[in-house]
Motif scaffolding. Sequence first.
Motif, PDB file in Angstrom:
ATOM      1  N   LEU A  21       8.942  49.650  22.316  1.00  0.00           N
ATOM      2  CA  LEU A  21       9.788  48.976  21.303  1.00  0.00           C
ATOM      3  C   LEU A  21      11.153  48.631  21.000  1.00  0.00           C
ATOM      4  CD1 LEU A  21       6.765  51.526  19.409  1.00  0.00           C
ATOM      5  CD2 LEU A  21       6.825  48.765  19.177  1.00  0.00           C
ATOM      6  N   PHE A  22      12.039  47.627  21.058  1.00  0.00           N
ATOM      7  CA  PHE A  22      12.922  46.786  20.783  1.00  0.00           C
ATOM      8  C   PHE A  22      13.696  46.189  19.680  1.00  0.00           C
ATOM      9  CE2 PHE A  22      11.962  47.055  25.441  1.00  0.00           C
ATOM     10  CZ  PHE A  22      11.421  46.408  25.726  1.00  0.00           C
ATOM     11  N   TRP A  23      14.802  47.251  19.676  1.00  0.00           N
ATOM     12  CA  TRP A  23      15.710  46.272  18.791  1.00  0.00           C
ATOM     13  C   TRP A  23      16.995  45.423  19.235  1.00  0.00           C
ATOM     14  CZ3 TRP A  23      15.314  45.159  13.604  1.00  0.00           C
ATOM     15  CH2 TRP A  23      14.561  45.698  13.318  1.00  0.00           C
ATOM     16  N   TYR A  24      17.645  44.384  19.010  1.00  0.00           N
ATOM     17  CA  TYR A  24      17.866  43.307  19.203  1.00  0.00           C
ATOM     18  C   TYR A  24      18.823  43.430  17.807  1.00  0.00           C
ATOM     19  CZ  TYR A  24      15.904  42.381  24.233  1.00  0.00           C
ATOM     20  OH  TYR A  24      15.242  43.055  25.528  1.00  0.00           O
ATOM     21  N   VAL A  25      20.010  42.633  18.379  1.00  0.00           N
ATOM     22  CA  VAL A  25      21.251  42.538  16.907  1.00  0.00           C
ATOM     23  C   VAL A  25      21.901  41.422  18.225  1.00  0.00           C
ATOM     24  CG1 VAL A  25      23.140  44.007  18.490  1.00  0.00           C
ATOM     25  CG2 VAL A  25      23.391  42.155  16.363  1.00  0.00           C
ATOM     26  N   GLN A  26      22.131  39.764  17.047  1.00  0.00           N
ATOM     27  CA  GLN A  26      22.554  39.221  17.397  1.00  0.00           C
ATOM     28  C   GLN A  26      23.638  38.544  16.331  1.00  0.00           C
ATOM     29  OE1 GLN A  26      20.086  35.217  17.350  1.00  0.00           O
ATOM     30  NE2 GLN A  26      21.417  34.604  18.453  1.00  0.00           N
ATOM     31  N   TYR A  27      24.878  38.864  16.408  1.00  0.00           N
ATOM     32  CA  TYR A  27      26.123  38.688  16.282  1.00  0.00           C
ATOM     33  C   TYR A  27      26.578  37.113  15.947  1.00  0.00           C
ATOM     34  CZ  TYR A  27      27.066  43.401  16.656  1.00  0.00           C
ATOM     35  OH  TYR A  27      26.915  45.082  16.627  1.00  0.00           O
ATOM     36  N   PRO A  28      26.994  36.649  14.452  1.00  0.00           N
ATOM     37  CA  PRO A  28      27.092  35.571  14.520  1.00  0.00           C
ATOM     38  C   PRO A  28      28.060  34.704  15.537  1.00  0.00           C
ATOM     39  CG  PRO A  28      28.294  36.178  12.912  1.00  0.00           C
ATOM     40  CD  PRO A  28      27.588  37.805  13.590  1.00  0.00           C
ATOM     41  N   GLY A  29      26.832  33.726  16.057  1.00  0.00           N
ATOM     42  CA  GLY A  29      26.984  32.463  17.223  1.00  0.00           C
ATOM     43  C   GLY A  29      27.090  32.956  19.009  1.00  0.00           C
ATOM     44  N   GLN A  30      26.612  34.372  18.341  1.00  0.00           N
ATOM     45  CA  GLN A  30      26.288  34.785  20.188  1.00  0.00           C
ATOM     46  C   GLN A  30      24.765  35.349  20.734  1.00  0.00           C
ATOM     47  OE1 GLN A  30      28.936  38.230  20.620  1.00  0.00           O
ATOM     48  NE2 GLN A  30      30.607  37.744  19.096  1.00  0.00           N
ATOM     49  N   HIS A  31      24.834  36.217  21.252  1.00  0.00           N
ATOM     50  CA  HIS A  31      23.169  35.979  21.550  1.00  0.00           C
ATOM     51  C   HIS A  31      22.733  37.185  21.667  1.00  0.00           C
ATOM     52  CE1 HIS A  31      26.137  38.069  24.802  1.00  0.00           C
ATOM     53  NE2 HIS A  31      25.304  38.317  25.181  1.00  0.00           N
ATOM     54  N   LEU A  32      21.497  37.539  21.581  1.00  0.00           N
ATOM     55  CA  LEU A  32      21.266  38.575  21.718  1.00  0.00           C
ATOM     56  C   LEU A  32      21.403  39.249  22.199  1.00  0.00           C
ATOM     57  CD1 LEU A  32      18.888  36.641  20.453  1.00  0.00           C
ATOM     58  CD2 LEU A  32      17.341  38.581  20.456  1.00  0.00           C
ATOM     59  N   GLN A  33      22.061  41.050  22.165  1.00  0.00           N
ATOM     60  CA  GLN A  33      22.444  42.317  22.587  1.00  0.00           C
ATOM     61  C   GLN A  33      21.218  43.278  22.443  1.00  0.00           C
ATOM     62  OE1 GLN A  33      26.459  43.082  21.998  1.00  0.00           O
ATOM     63  NE2 GLN A  33      26.432  40.983  21.411  1.00  0.00           N
ATOM     64  N   LEU A  34      20.992  44.142  23.205  1.00  0.00           N
ATOM     65  CA  LEU A  34      20.043  44.704  22.739  1.00  0.00           C
ATOM     66  C   LEU A  34      20.619  46.141  22.471  1.00  0.00           C
ATOM     67  CD1 LEU A  34      17.411  46.003  23.913  1.00  0.00           C
ATOM     68  CD2 LEU A  34      17.780  47.381  25.878  1.00  0.00           C
ATOM     69  N   LEU A  35      19.791  46.980  21.393  1.00  0.00           N
ATOM     70  CA  LEU A  35      20.522  47.938  20.747  1.00  0.00           C
ATOM     71  C   LEU A  35      20.255  48.736  20.960  1.00  0.00           C
ATOM     72  CD1 LEU A  35      20.167  47.069  16.293  1.00  0.00           C
ATOM     73  CD2 LEU A  35      22.576  47.747  18.212  1.00  0.00           C
ATOM     74  N   LEU A  36      18.849  49.380  21.091  1.00  0.00           N
ATOM     75  CA  LEU A  36      18.196  50.021  21.843  1.00  0.00           C
ATOM     76  C   LEU A  36      16.409  50.150  21.645  1.00  0.00           C
ATOM     77  CD1 LEU A  36      15.898  50.514  19.136  1.00  0.00           C
ATOM     78  CD2 LEU A  36      18.466  52.546  18.034  1.00  0.00           C
ATOM     79  N   LYS A  37      16.045  50.307  22.225  1.00  0.00           N
ATOM     80  CA  LYS A  37      14.896  50.589  23.054  1.00  0.00           C
ATOM     81  C   LYS A  37      13.808  51.938  23.264  1.00  0.00           C
ATOM     82  CE  LYS A  37      16.139  51.190  28.173  1.00  0.00           C
ATOM     83  NZ  LYS A  37      16.190  49.734  29.135  1.00  0.00           N
ATOM     84  N   TYR A  38      12.913  51.697  22.746  1.00  0.00           N
ATOM     85  CA  TYR A  38      11.483  53.223  23.093  1.00  0.00           C
ATOM     86  C   TYR A  38      10.681  52.112  23.939  1.00  0.00           C
ATOM     87  CZ  TYR A  38       7.711  56.151  21.973  1.00  0.00           C
ATOM     88  OH  TYR A  38       6.936  57.629  22.304  1.00  0.00           O
ATOM     89  N   PHE A  39      10.209  53.738  25.333  1.00  0.00           N
ATOM     90  CA  PHE A  39       9.225  53.690  25.834  1.00  0.00           C
ATOM     91  C   PHE A  39       8.650  54.733  25.741  1.00  0.00           C
ATOM     92  CE2 PHE A  39      10.288  49.264  27.122  1.00  0.00           C
ATOM     93  CZ  PHE A  39      12.062  50.230  28.331  1.00  0.00           C
ATOM     94  N   SER A  40       8.721  55.695  25.374  1.00  0.00           N
ATOM     95  CA  SER A  40       7.559  57.327  25.473  1.00  0.00           C
ATOM     96  C   SER A  40       9.175  58.442  25.200  1.00  0.00           C
ATOM     97  CB  SER A  40       7.055  57.260  26.902  1.00  0.00           C
ATOM     98  OG  SER A  40       8.120  57.878  28.596  1.00  0.00           O
ATOM     99  N   GLY A  41       8.066  59.316  24.636  1.00  0.00           N
ATOM    100  CA  GLY A  41       8.502  60.349  24.175  1.00  0.00           C
ATOM    101  C   GLY A  41       9.308  60.307  23.294  1.00  0.00           C
ATOM    102  N   ASP A  42      10.768  61.110  23.144  1.00  0.00           N
ATOM    103  CA  ASP A  42      11.397  61.384  21.738  1.00  0.00           C
ATOM    104  C   ASP A  42      11.002  59.919  21.068  1.00  0.00           C
ATOM    105  OD1 ASP A  42      14.420  62.643  20.169  1.00  0.00           O
ATOM    106  OD2 ASP A  42      12.619  62.161  19.069  1.00  0.00           O
ATOM    107  N   PRO A  43      10.516  60.252  19.567  1.00  0.00           N
ATOM    108  CA  PRO A  43       9.875  59.281  19.021  1.00  0.00           C
ATOM    109  C   PRO A  43      11.598  58.576  17.782  1.00  0.00           C
ATOM    110  CG  PRO A  43       9.047  60.736  17.960  1.00  0.00           C
ATOM    111  CD  PRO A  43       9.623  61.631  19.279  1.00  0.00           C
ATOM    112  N   LEU A  44      11.830  59.282  18.409  1.00  0.00           N
ATOM    113  CA  LEU A  44      13.220  59.023  17.424  1.00  0.00           C
ATOM    114  C   LEU A  44      14.482  58.332  18.353  1.00  0.00           C
ATOM    115  CD1 LEU A  44      15.436  59.154  14.576  1.00  0.00           C
ATOM    116  CD2 LEU A  44      16.027  61.549  15.154  1.00  0.00           C
ATOM    117  N   VAL A  45      15.323  57.184  18.141  1.00  0.00           N
ATOM    118  CA  VAL A  45      15.531  57.251  19.855  1.00  0.00           C
ATOM    119  C   VAL A  45      17.294  56.524  19.395  1.00  0.00           C
ATOM    120  CG1 VAL A  45      15.949  54.650  21.343  1.00  0.00           C
ATOM    121  CG2 VAL A  45      13.684  56.000  20.484  1.00  0.00           C
ATOM    122  N   LYS A  46      18.098  56.737  19.814  1.00  0.00           N
ATOM    123  CA  LYS A  46      19.585  56.508  19.541  1.00  0.00           C
ATOM    124  C   LYS A  46      20.128  55.408  20.137  1.00  0.00           C
ATOM    125  CE  LYS A  46      21.078  60.667  17.301  1.00  0.00           C
ATOM    126  NZ  LYS A  46      20.184  60.555  16.363  1.00  0.00           N
TER     127      LYS A  46
END
Lengths: 113, 117
Positions: free
Chosen positions: A33-58
């Motif tokens: 699972l992934f969250w990306y952010v796209q600031y106005p006029g910019q490309h997508l940047q990775l905010l955080l990701k979850y692959f396994s382990g602690d379900p609370l991801v910072k």
Amino acid sequence: AQSVSQHNHHVILSEAASLELGCNYSYGGTVNLFWYVQYPGQHLQLLLKYFSGDPLVKGIKGFEAEFIKSKFSFNLRKPSVQWSDTAEYFCAVKSGGSYIPTFGRGTSLIVHP
Amino acid sequence: DTAVSQTPKYLVTQMGNDKSIKCEQNLGHDTMYWYKQDSKKFLKIMFSYNNKELIINETVPNRFSPKSPDKAHLNLHINSLELGDSAVYFCASSHKGWSTSSTDTQYFGPGTRLTVL
């Protein structure tokens, strides 16, 4: 086929308000699972990701997300938003059997100063 | 140190023209992708290449032809441009995207905003 739902299409908040953006997916097996952010006029940047382990991801910039397997959800949270958090936020899910992530339709966040 | 770069950033052209968008990644990744983002911000995968070989080709008109001269480059050529091709095109790369067990992450380029008049 897997699908990703972001129910909030537009969110408007004042600075210092708390944020929670919803993300639900349809696949029942192992997911990345992934969250990306796209600031106005910019490309997508990775905010955080979850692959396994602690379900609370910072992630970066004070964001966090919680994977709740029973709810097929991966909601993004931030306790206190800033004007600079104004952007589009995309949830993406990659499931076993497909190496291409499926993106949600995005949530537009506007933070008023 | 731009990880994934695209040129040009903006492209304005007339209907019927042929144009190319270039993408380069210096991350040493094996897999590269092209996405199209429409006016409603929806991201749709178009192509995926692994080490210069086409892996995925979603339902895309054959006017779109990707070319990968080496694993660090994936260019997108578009023939006979149409109004509906106007969008932002994003290139992305990942380490070993072809591996379904891979905990792979995609890194995106800055995008190319294509406007067809």
